[in-house]
Scaffold this active site. Structure first.
Site, PDB file in Angstrom:
ATOM      1  N   CYS A   2     -16.520  25.914  27.913  1.00 56.83           N
ATOM      2  CA  CYS A   2     -16.974  25.293  28.288  1.00 56.83           C
ATOM      3  C   CYS A   2     -18.489  26.112  27.631  1.00 56.83           C
ATOM      4  O   CYS A   2     -18.470  27.318  27.495  1.00 56.83           O
ATOM      5  CB  CYS A   2     -17.339  25.594  29.944  1.00 56.83           C
ATOM      6  N   ARG A  27     -17.164  25.015  21.970  1.00 52.49           N
ATOM      7  CA  ARG A  27     -16.573  24.972  23.020  1.00 52.49           C
ATOM      8  C   ARG A  27     -16.211  23.952  24.485  1.00 52.49           C
ATOM      9  O   ARG A  27     -15.209  24.343  24.846  1.00 52.49           O
ATOM     10  CB  ARG A  27     -17.963  25.966  24.294  1.00 52.49           C
ATOM     11  N   TRP A  75     -14.941  21.784  28.736  1.00 52.37           N
ATOM     12  CA  TRP A  75     -13.604  21.582  28.941  1.00 52.37           C
ATOM     13  C   TRP A  75     -13.002  21.663  29.594  1.00 52.37           C
ATOM     14  O   TRP A  75     -12.900  22.968  30.388  1.00 52.37           O
ATOM     15  CB  TRP A  75     -13.004  22.636  27.960  1.00 52.37           C
ATOM     16  N   ASN A  99     -18.685  28.177  33.230  1.00 56.21           N
ATOM     17  CA  ASN A  99     -18.039  28.715  32.171  1.00 56.21           C
ATOM     18  C   ASN A  99     -17.354  29.797  32.890  1.00 56.21           C
ATOM     19  O   ASN A  99     -17.122  31.006  33.223  1.00 56.21           O
ATOM     20  CB  ASN A  99     -18.829  28.964  31.169  1.00 56.21           C
ATOM     21  N   GLY A 100     -15.692  29.680  33.183  1.00 55.61           N
ATOM     22  CA  GLY A 100     -14.535  30.597  33.567  1.00 55.61           C
ATOM     23  C   GLY A 100     -13.683  29.822  34.449  1.00 55.61           C
ATOM     24  O   GLY A 100     -13.408  28.213  35.038  1.00 55.61           O
ATOM     25  N   GLU A 467       0.502  29.292  10.077  1.00 54.25           N
ATOM     26  CA  GLU A 467      -1.413  29.167   9.838  1.00 54.25           C
ATOM     27  C   GLU A 467      -1.241  27.303   9.246  1.00 54.25           C
ATOM     28  O   GLU A 467      -1.680  26.572   9.826  1.00 54.25           O
ATOM     29  CB  GLU A 467      -1.723  29.591   9.159  1.00 54.25           C
ATOM     30  N   LYS A 471      -2.412  24.309  11.652  1.00 54.17           N
ATOM     31  CA  LYS A 471      -3.912  23.583  10.869  1.00 54.17           C
ATOM     32  C   LYS A 471      -3.430  22.072  10.335  1.00 54.17           C
ATOM     33  O   LYS A 471      -4.329  21.340  11.331  1.00 54.17           O
ATOM     34  CB  LYS A 471      -3.941  23.952   9.427  1.00 54.17           C
ATOM     35  N   GLU A 474      -3.309  20.839  14.312  1.00 55.93           N
ATOM     36  CA  GLU A 474      -4.242  20.912  15.396  1.00 55.93           C
ATOM     37  C   GLU A 474      -5.504  19.465  14.593  1.00 55.93           C
ATOM     38  O   GLU A 474      -5.915  18.905  15.686  1.00 55.93           O
ATOM     39  CB  GLU A 474      -5.358  22.279  14.526  1.00 55.93           C
ATOM     40  N   HIS A 490      19.757  26.626  11.537  1.00 57.26           N
ATOM     41  CA  HIS A 490      21.010  26.414  12.877  1.00 57.26           C
ATOM     42  C   HIS A 490      20.219  26.215  13.610  1.00 57.26           C
ATOM     43  O   HIS A 490      19.629  26.270  14.929  1.00 57.26           O
ATOM     44  CB  HIS A 490      20.162  28.224  13.013  1.00 57.26           C
ATOM     45  N   LYS A 585     -12.642  26.007  20.790  1.00 59.33           N
ATOM     46  CA  LYS A 585     -12.881  26.694  19.599  1.00 59.33           C
ATOM     47  C   LYS A 585     -12.697  28.407  20.452  1.00 59.33           C
ATOM     48  O   LYS A 585     -11.881  28.770  19.415  1.00 59.33           O
ATOM     49  CB  LYS A 585     -14.145  26.952  19.358  1.00 59.33           C
TER      50      LYS A 585
HETATM   51  C1  G6P Z   1      -8.238  28.627  19.628  1.00 62.69           C
HETATM   52  C2  G6P Z   1      -8.830  27.755  18.519  1.00 62.69           C
HETATM   53  C3  G6P Z   1      -8.362  29.431  16.933  1.00 62.69           C
HETATM   54  C4  G6P Z   1      -8.213  30.533  17.582  1.00 62.69           C
HETATM   55  C5  G6P Z   1      -7.905  30.633  18.638  1.00 62.69           C
HETATM   56  C6  G6P Z   1      -7.867  32.485  19.099  1.00 62.69           C
HETATM   57  O1  G6P Z   1      -6.723  28.494  20.064  1.00 62.69           O
HETATM   58  O2  G6P Z   1      -8.762  26.538  18.307  1.00 62.69           O
HETATM   59  O3  G6P Z   1      -9.113  28.334  16.191  1.00 62.69           O
HETATM   60  O4  G6P Z   1      -7.899  30.856  16.270  1.00 62.69           O
HETATM   61  O5  G6P Z   1      -8.557  30.512  19.456  1.00 62.69           O
HETATM   62  O6  G6P Z   1      -8.931  32.513  19.273  1.00 62.69           O
HETATM   63  P1  G6P Z   1      -9.826  33.533  18.285  1.00 62.69           P
HETATM   64  O7  G6P Z   1     -11.637  33.048  18.380  1.00 62.69           O
HETATM   65  O8  G6P Z   1      -9.355  34.750  19.694  1.00 62.69           O
HETATM   66  O9  G6P Z   1      -9.647  33.943  16.361  1.00 62.69           O
END
Ligand code: G6P
Length: 590
Positions: A2, A27, A75, A99-100, A467, A471, A474, A490, A585
């Site tokens: 948010c 956000r 969000w 937000n929270g 990663e 990626k 996502e 396994h 994000k």
């Molecule tokens: C969210 C984002 C990711 C990020 C993660 C941690 O899930 O979508 O891209 O890696 O948060 O975020 P930070 O700001 O702590 O790196």
């Protein structure tokens, strides 16, 4: 999660708020809304979906002549994404954006219902509006202070009170919020990018402080309602970060920026490695993070253990914060976070600090909570990252943790100068890797129609695979998992079927044959395999190669390849690359 923005002044309130929301859309983007006020009337407009929908709706309405307003992009946490649950929420004389997450929402709701309050939405935020209203007699500041003392949970709040014609209120606890000071206009926002177009003077609001913003002035009070001195900081950020600069997506633009930001971040440390903290007094390291930052940590763990001979764990912050952690005074906790606002990572940091354990943060946003509270801070110079899926910030997290491991391992290394040299050459190497767009598109074309996929690797290559897999899933919504190559048989191998893509990462000369053998096993069961490896390990014409460098720099070369494959796959699948569904994000709630 948010984004909130507030404005008071003579500029066009609606425009300032909408521009702010557009910058905060990363956000959360399932619904949004604004409240405009002319001091007498409050006009609330909400919409589901992207900010563009809200903007279109607003443009079809007759607006009041506002001089202040608050806005929100959501969000969803409590209640689905619909207009009723979208912010702002108005109860009695209070209109607010939040937000929270409020943890004692049920208790507060029951209490307020007994007082006669009725709720329209399923949100915890509407309850805060009612709670403040229930404390309101003739002093909004006092009511906000009393109400927030009853809240258990996290909040950043922007508030309009009908008691006060000429001001806005803002307060926070465990959720980000900063104030912008303009000339005869003032702002608040979840982050700088929402308002840096209008001002470069910011005040970082501390926990539980309440700000009162008028057109001419900002006053800040602590939770005893004592006015406190303001610390105004001048912060400039790259204005180009808000533009795609001709690229189709922010994600692609941000990947292409990797050589530049890498050079900027590494330069001064490579010239003088002593600028990095000396970690030799520690006997164990706990790396704690979430998402991609966690996977950067996994690479760090591998390097710390193998080369610096120090015991290192790497754990998910949401688990770490609630489990028993074994510390001694020679433990260092390393937090990795792009935003510096990830709720679980903040909690893990505070837990370690409570035990008097040293904390070191690798962080991008310098004004963030983690940047402010960690004992030692190492900033990556990624600049603002707009695409929700992290790319340039991730690669810098990897670079920084690799450099830290290198410094600690240096006395034990045979040829440290060679490694420094490799680090210095990495930006140029990455530039060449990024230029091979056709190669990645070619792979993408072969995999984009699948719904399941595996990445495999051993050791460092497994850490990198994590990663690559994250990626891809996502942004393309293909179900993808990263597996330790030797573990696949396994159980998980039962999922392998005819034509299933399996991507192997191979950078360890000693383990190459082992991973190749695992590839043969899945090929025998119909899998279509792809290899990304160092050029000296190339076997087939189709293998994607990167220059042969040491473990300290090789991840930095493989990562852009994985990012571009994910990007091309998502593009072929017509996905919303910069704003994948359900994600945000900055994850400021648990
Ligand atoms: C969210 C984002 C990711 C990020 C993660 C941690 O899930 O979508 O891209 O890696 O948060 O975020 P930070 O700001 O702590 O790196």
């Amino acid at each position: 999660m948010c984004g909130i923005v507030g404005y008071i002044g003579k500029n066009n309130v609606k425009d300032v708020l909408i521009n702010g929301l557009k910058s905060l859309e990363y956000r959360g983007y399932d619904s949004s809304g604004i409240a405009l006020s002319d001091g007498k009337n409050i006009q609330i407009i909400k919409s589901i979906g992207r900010i563009k929908n809200l903007e279109d709706k607003i443009n079809n309405e007759k607006l009041i002549n506002a001089y202040k307003g608050i806005a929100h992009t959501r969000w969803a946490t409590h209640g689905g994404a619909n207009e009723i649950n979208a912010h702002p929420h108005k109860v009695g004389k209070i209109t607010l954006v939040h937000n929270g997450i409020i943890e004692n929402m049920d208790y507060l709701k029951t209490k307020l219902e007994k007082q006669g309050y009725k709720f329209k939405s399923q949100t915890d935020s509407e309850i805060i509006a009612a709670l403040i209203d229930s404390h309101l007699s003739d002093n909004t500041l006092k009511a906000i202070n009393e109400a927030t003392k009853e809240i258990i949970g996290s909040y950043a709040l922007g508030i309009i009170s009908e008691l006060d014609k000429d001001c806005l209120y803002a307060t926070r606890k465990d959720s980000p919020l900063l104030l912008g000071k303009g000339n005869e206009e003032n702002f608040f926002a979840s982050d700088i990018t929402a308002i840096n177009k209008y001002t470069n003077k910011f005040i970082l609001l501390d926990e539980k402080e309440i700000a009162v913003l008028t057109e001419k002035d900002i006053k800040i009070y602590n939770d005893n309602l004592k006015e406190i001195t303001q610390n105004i900081q001048k912060i400039s950020i790259d204005k180009n970060s808000n533009s795609k600069l001709g690229y189709d997506h922010y994600m692609l633009k941000e990947i292409m920026e990797e050589p530049i930001v890498l050079e900027k971040t590494l330069k001064s440390y490579l010239e003088n490695i002593d600028k990095l903290p000396d970690l030799s007094k520690y006997k164990q390291i706990h790396i704690v993070a979430c998402g991609s930052a966690l996977y950067a940590g996994m690479i760090g763990k591998f390097l710390f253990e193998k080369y610096a001979n120090i015991s290192c764990t790497c754990e998910v912050a949401s688990e770490y914060r609630y489990k028993k952690n074994i510390y001694d005074q020679k433990t260092l906790v390393i937090l990795i976070s792009q935003s510096g606002e990830t709720a679980d990572t903040i909690a893990a940091m505070r837990q370690a600090k409570k035990e008097n354990i040293d904390t070191l943060a690798i962080v991008n946003v310098k004004t963030s909570t983690i940047a402010r509270e960690a004992d030692i801070k190492l900033f990556i110079e990624a600049g603002p990252e707009i695409a929700v899926a992290t790319t340039k910030a991730y690669i810098l997290q990897v670079a920084m943790i690799s450099l830290l491991a290198f410094k600690l391992a240096k006395p034990k290394l045979k040829d440290p100068k060679k490694i420094i040299d490799e680090f210095s050459k990495t930006p140029k190497i990455i530039k060449n890797i990024l230029d091979k767009k056709e190669t990645y598109l070619n792979i993408a074309k072969q995999i984009y129609q699948n719904e399941n996929l595996f990445f495999i690797g051993r050791g460092l290559d497994y850490a990198i695979s994590l990663e690559g897999s994250l990626k891809l899933k996502e942004i393309s919504y293909i179900h993808s998992e990263a597996y330790q190559a030797g573990e696949l048989k396994h159980g998980t191998i039962s999922l392998v079927h005819e034509g299933m893509p399996i991507i192997a990462i191979i950078t360890d000369d000693n383990l190459k044959d082992k991973t190749i053998a695992n590839l043969r096993e899945v090929e025998a069961r119909g899998a279509k395999t792809f290899v990304i490896c160092k050029d000296n390990l190339k076997e087939k014409e189709t293998d994607i190669t990167v220059p042969n460098t040491s473990d300290f720099t090789i991840s930095l070369e493989i990562v852009p390849v994985l990012q571009l494959i994910a990007y091309e796959v998502a593009k072929l699948r017509n996905c919303d690359i910069d704003k994948p569904k359900n994600l945000a994000k900055s994850v400021t709630v648990e």
